[in-house]
Design an enzyme around this catalytic site. Structure first.
Site, short mmCIF file in Angstrom:
data_model
loop_
_atom_site.label_atom_id
_atom_site.label_comp_id
_atom_site.label_asym_id
_atom_site.label_seq_id
_atom_site.Cartn_x
_atom_site.Cartn_y
_atom_site.Cartn_z
N ASP A 1 31.09 23.63 -5.64
CA ASP A 1 30.04 23.62 -4.63
C ASP A 1 29.95 25.01 -4.00
O ASP A 1 30.89 25.81 -4.08
CB ASP A 1 30.31 22.56 -3.57
CG ASP A 1 29.02 22.00 -2.97
OD1 ASP A 1 27.98 22.69 -3.05
OD2 ASP A 1 29.06 20.89 -2.42
N ALA A 2 28.82 25.27 -3.37
CA ALA A 2 28.54 26.62 -2.88
C ALA A 2 29.56 27.04 -1.81
O ALA A 2 29.72 26.37 -0.79
CB ALA A 2 27.13 26.69 -2.30
#
Length: 973
Positions: A247-248
């Site tokens: 995930d970012a």
């Protein structure tokens, strides 16, 4: 991701020959890449390799309910709305449409990615979760069935090539936005295997999943981005080389916010070793990730084979997408022909219709188009078609007002928004929205270019226009529409229809088309101050002040005192419209960018107070009032359910939402949506948001002991369905790990006045089970269309272990106990029409073999005051005391054989002070008190051996009490 059969020799490099097996092609390409080129591919933005003719590649294209963030696309209902359809067939067709549009859009724009990050399979355990709109259901079977359908549509039916490569989000046990990157979900083994893993397991085994994305949170004290479950569970469910995309920003979180590792080199190495393949970090700047991987290699934390393993999985996905096939790609769409087609528009309407749930109906609905006169359509969502953070831009729209006007005629529909009309005054004068000023041609052109670029990358983001004049203070007031979204948060809209917003320069302008963006700049709150209010801006946290060149946001010391004058209350306007109408449709709910969204959990299930007043005013003026809740999540609306003759719910339904709703309201379609999660009477029925133990906290329909407002699976129809002839039989083995299959059959008849869909739900229960089991567990379902008077015999086949099994902590395996079971067929989890009994034969469950296996602390049967933690940073679980520094464990049916004389305690203790592990039998007989000395660290375990004062023999329940700051890993006897 299989390959093609070998064919005739070719002059192309092997990796470009689609006739060769996929593995052969990937090995060839990997061998051609330099070490530096391989490392560069680990970042989300993998660069091109010109010497090999490889294009740049980006992992990640949002496609939750349509292609998102890339401009106009077909917008389908939110995922929770798709969950309400209970229709895998529909969801699969939507997946096909989304995948086709992604391919068509990519033909025009190479920024469109084919590695799609969808669907979300996190279970809707708690309706206060800010991202409730993104999941399908609170039930793992239903979630997995819909996820498998959506990924099958996204993937396509070609045996070797993938239309798009779907990635499931978010691994694992992720249901809170509050401190989401630092909170740990404490998940016991039964919840892990029966609930959280189950949602992923079925979808992965269905064969159309390309990978997963780990969640921001920790599970049992360990960040999901270094989860051993990726290796121990996920990758054992399939032979496909699944890609794990971070995930970012999460790789950096391992050090920066979670402080789990000391250096970024250690963090990236641990993530790679755990199975993360693609690092979404620092946006398009790959240099930091590349530097960290090189540093990890230089320090010997990983070796080249670790990098190669990850790159091989990424290349396999790219090869399966046809990237290296050229004209041989079966999904290539050079003309973009599959975009915004009539079929996709019809599918969006079908989805909007199927997602509507009729919660209550005392005969008001359906409205008769011929017999109904004027219909008042009122409420802040009555003329809205709202998007959310993961929507594309609307190519076309349909609000409830527009849908009913098209169906009944515009002259028969009266619309009132129901917002308060207010004026704001300061000591110096009235707040005024000036007319648009004259903007220099060059500035206007530049602003338009910037806005177009921003909209193309993220249509949900507010553009923050600065080419309009700021609000001012003057002698003439401007009437503003104030909408209450709950929690003291509201929006203000100018007569032009634009929302007040704040751009980067800090000035307040009437410039936004809608609230939106990662940080919403269109919300405000009024704080009481003397005889007036301070106006706080939600996006910045600053306060509105009066400056020489207009209203702007500053710190509190400069805040202006505002006085609010209500020109007209929204409920008064609603009451007037309702009194003059033949029927009223009140449309209330949420804006998906406000009060409950990514990064923000809800704190209440109540409707906003201003909205609550609207339905009450409408009903007082006209008893023929239907309430439509258009929302991303459930509400506690007991008063409305008691008072109103009709109540409906739909998630934000995409581009055809209004037309679909109007067709249901007018009886063109009989509603058949079903609730994908429990609607509770109050937030008091819910455990703490961070309590992930649904068994102990008695959460979700599986374990909830009280009466909900509306149960899981609930939904009414305009027709009636009768159930009969329920039969169940077991085919195959008896009990244990391979227990065969259940065949369930029943007959359903449409005995009502019109054609319609029924969602037939099959549940299992285990009365008298030796461990806590769900009240009912959904094991199968089917949405079936039946004409009036039609009768159908339905058959369901379910593996016995999935229908009746559970995770046996005593033996560390999935098991099916012998004994009595019940199979139920009905219209909801609470509306059971038929029940059939079933008895499974087999040997009785064996007690825990504690002399041979000992006791893993995490494998207890029950606990109080216990939190799960990471045994080591790489793998394993331990337990520790919660806030009270005292925790209790219960291990049932422990077989001590002829007698146990001593116990060994494996524990770690970081601090000072006393810490003990106490053992006694169920009758209170003390066995031992073991003092655990300081070990120097939370992962530094020691083994302490102590004689048992009263050696137990035979089978007993064992109670263990922990006191002090220690981590208990296991007990041995």
């Amino acid at each position: 991701m299989s390959g093609c059969e070998p064919g005739e020799p070719t002059t192309r490099p092997p990796f470009r020959d689609p006739r060769l097996p996929l593995g052969t092609r990937v090995d060839d390409l990997l061998a051609r890449l330099t070490p530096d080129e391989r490392i560069a591919m680990l970042h989300q933005y993998a660069p091109s390799v010109e010497r090999l003719g490889l294009a740049a590649f980006r992992t990640g294209q949002e496609a939750l309910h349509g292609v998102a963030w890339m401009g106009p696309a077909t917008v389908f209902p939110q995922a929770v709305g798709l969950g309400a359809t209970w229709s895998p067939d529909l969801v699969r067709r939507i997946g096909e449409a989304v995948g086709t549009e992604a391919r068509a859009m990519r033909a025009r724009d190479p920024l469109i990615g084919l590695n799609v990050w969808a669907p979300v399979v996190n279970l809707l355990r708690d309706p206060r979760w800010g991202r409730n709109e993104e999941g399908y259901a609170e039930d793992p079977y239903l979630t997995s069935a819909l996820a498998a359908a959506y990924t099958r549509g996204l993937r396509g039916d070609h045996p070797d090539r993938w239309r798009t490569a779907p990635v499931l989000k978010h691994w694992l046990a992720h249901n809170n936005e509050t401190d989401r990157d630092t909170t740990s979900s404490s998940v016991r083994p039964r919840v892990l295997h029966e609930y959280d893993l189950a949602a992923f397991r079925g979808a992965v085994r269905a064969g159309a999943v390309a990978g997963v994305m780990p969640a921001y949170n920790l599970v049992n004290g360990r960040p999901n981005h270094v989860s051993p479950y990726l290796r121990e569970h996920l990758r054992t469910w399939t032979d496909q080389p699944l890609v794990v995309c971070s995930d970012a920003g999460a790789p950096s979180n391992l050090i920066d916010s979670e402080h789990y590792f000391a250096t970024h080199e250690e963090g990236v190495a641990a993530a790679l070793l755990a199975g993360v393949d693609s690092f979404t970090d620092h946006d398009q700047d790959s240099s930091k990730t590349i530097g960290r991987v090189r540093g990890a290699l230089a320090r010997g934390l990983i070796d080249a084979s670790t990098v190669d393993t990850a790159v091989r999985r990424l290349l396999t996905m790219r090869c399966a997408l046809g990237e290296f096939d050229g004209e041989d790609d079966p999904y290539a769409d050079p003309r973009g022909a599959g975009f915004d087609t009539p079929a996709h528009r019809a599918l969006a309407l079908e989805a909007a219709e199927q997602a509507v749930v009729l919660l209550k109906n005392d005969g008001l609905l359906p409205l008769s188009p011929s017999a109904t006169g004027t219909v008042a359509v009122v409420g802040p969502l009555a003329d809205e078609c709202k998007l959310d953070w993961y929507s594309g831009s609307l190519l076309r729209r349909s609000s409830p007002r527009e849908g009913l006007a098209a169906r009944l005629g515009a002259d028969r529909v009266v619309f009132v928004e129901g917002t308060d009309t207010v004026r704001l005054r300061t000591a110096a004068g009235w707040v005024r929205v000036p007319p648009p000023g004259v903007v220099a041609e060059g500035q206007a052109r530049e602003r338009a270019r910037e806005a177009a670029q921003e909209a193309a990358l993220n249509p949900a983001h507010a553009t923050g226009r600065t080419d309009l004049p700021p609000l001012t203070i003057g002698d003439t007031p401007t009437d503003l529409a104030l909408a209450d979204w709950g929690g003291g948060v509201f929006t203000l809209r100018a007569p032009s229809g634009r929302y007040l917003t704040v751009a980067d320069d800090g000035f307040v302008r009437a410039a936004a088309e809608q609230p939106g963006g990662w940080v919403v700049q269109e919300t405000f709150a009024l704080e009481r101050h003397g005889d007036g209010h301070l106006l706080r801006h939600g996006g910045t946290g600053g306060y509105v002040c009066v400056a020489a060149d207009g209203l702007k946001v500053a710190d509190r010391s400069r805040a202006e005192v505002f006085h609010r004058e209500v020109v007209e209350r929204g409920e008064d306007a609603v009451a007037r419209a309702a009194a003059g109408a033949d029927a009223v449709v009140v449309v209330l709910g949420n804006d998906p960018h406000i009060n409950g969204r990514e990064t923000e959990d809800r704190t209440t299930l109540a409707l906003p107070a201003g909205q609550d007043r609207l339905w009450r005013a409408a009903h007082a003026a006209n008893p023929r009032t239907a309430l439509v809740l258009t929302s991303s999540y459930p509400y506690a609306v007991g008063d409305a359910a008691d008072a109103l003759p009709a109540l409906l719910w739909t998630a934000h339904g995409g581009q055809a939402a209004g037309t679909g709703l109007a067709r249901v309201l007018c009886g063109d379609v009989s509603p058949a949506g079903r609730l994908p999660q429990t609607w509770y009477a109050s937030e008091d029925d819910l455990p703490d948001l961070l309590d992930y133990d649904i068994i102990a906290s008695r959460a979700t329909y599986l374990y909830f002991d009280s009466a909900p407002l509306f149960p899981f699976g609930h939904g009414l129809s305009y027709t009636r369905f009768d159930y009969d002839g329920l039969l169940v039989r077991q085919d195959g083995a008896g009990t244990g790990d391979a227990a065969g299959a259940l065949t369930v059959e029943c007959t359903v008849t449409n005995s009502g006045p019109c054609d319609g869909d029924e969602v037939v739900q099959i549940y299992a229960s285990a009365p008298g089970a030796r461990v806590p089991r769900p009240h009912r567990l959904l094991i199968a379902h089917r949405r079936v269309s039946l004409r009036r008077g039609e009768r159908v015999r339905l058959f369901f086949t379910v593996p016995v272990d999935e229908a009746l099994g559970f995770w046996d902590v005593a033996h560390g395996r999935w098991t099916v106990d012998p004994g009595a079971y019940e199979i139920h067929a009905g219209a909801s989890s609470a509306d059971i029409r038929r029940t059939a009994a079933l008895t499974l034969d087999g040997p009785p469950p064996a007690p825990r073999p504690v002399l041979r296996r000992g006791l893993e602390a995490a494998d207890h049967d029950a606990a109080d005051g216990i939190v799960f933690v990471d045994r080591t940073k790489a793998r394993g679980d331990a337990v520790t005391c919660g806030d009270e520094a005292v925790g209790r464990l219960l291990f049932r049916a422990c077989d001590f054989g002829a007698g146990a004389t001593a116990v060994t305690v494996e524990a770690a203790r970081e601090g000072t002070g006393g810490a003990t592990v106490e053992l006694h039998l169920a009758d209170g007989t003390p066995l031992a008190t073991v003092a655990v000395p300081p070990t120097g660290g939370r992962y530094a375990y020691t083994t302490v051996r102590t004689a048992l004062t009263t050696p137990p023999a035979g089978v007993h329940d064992l109670h263990v009490t922990l006191r002090g700051a220690l981590r208990l890993a296991r007990l041995g006897f």
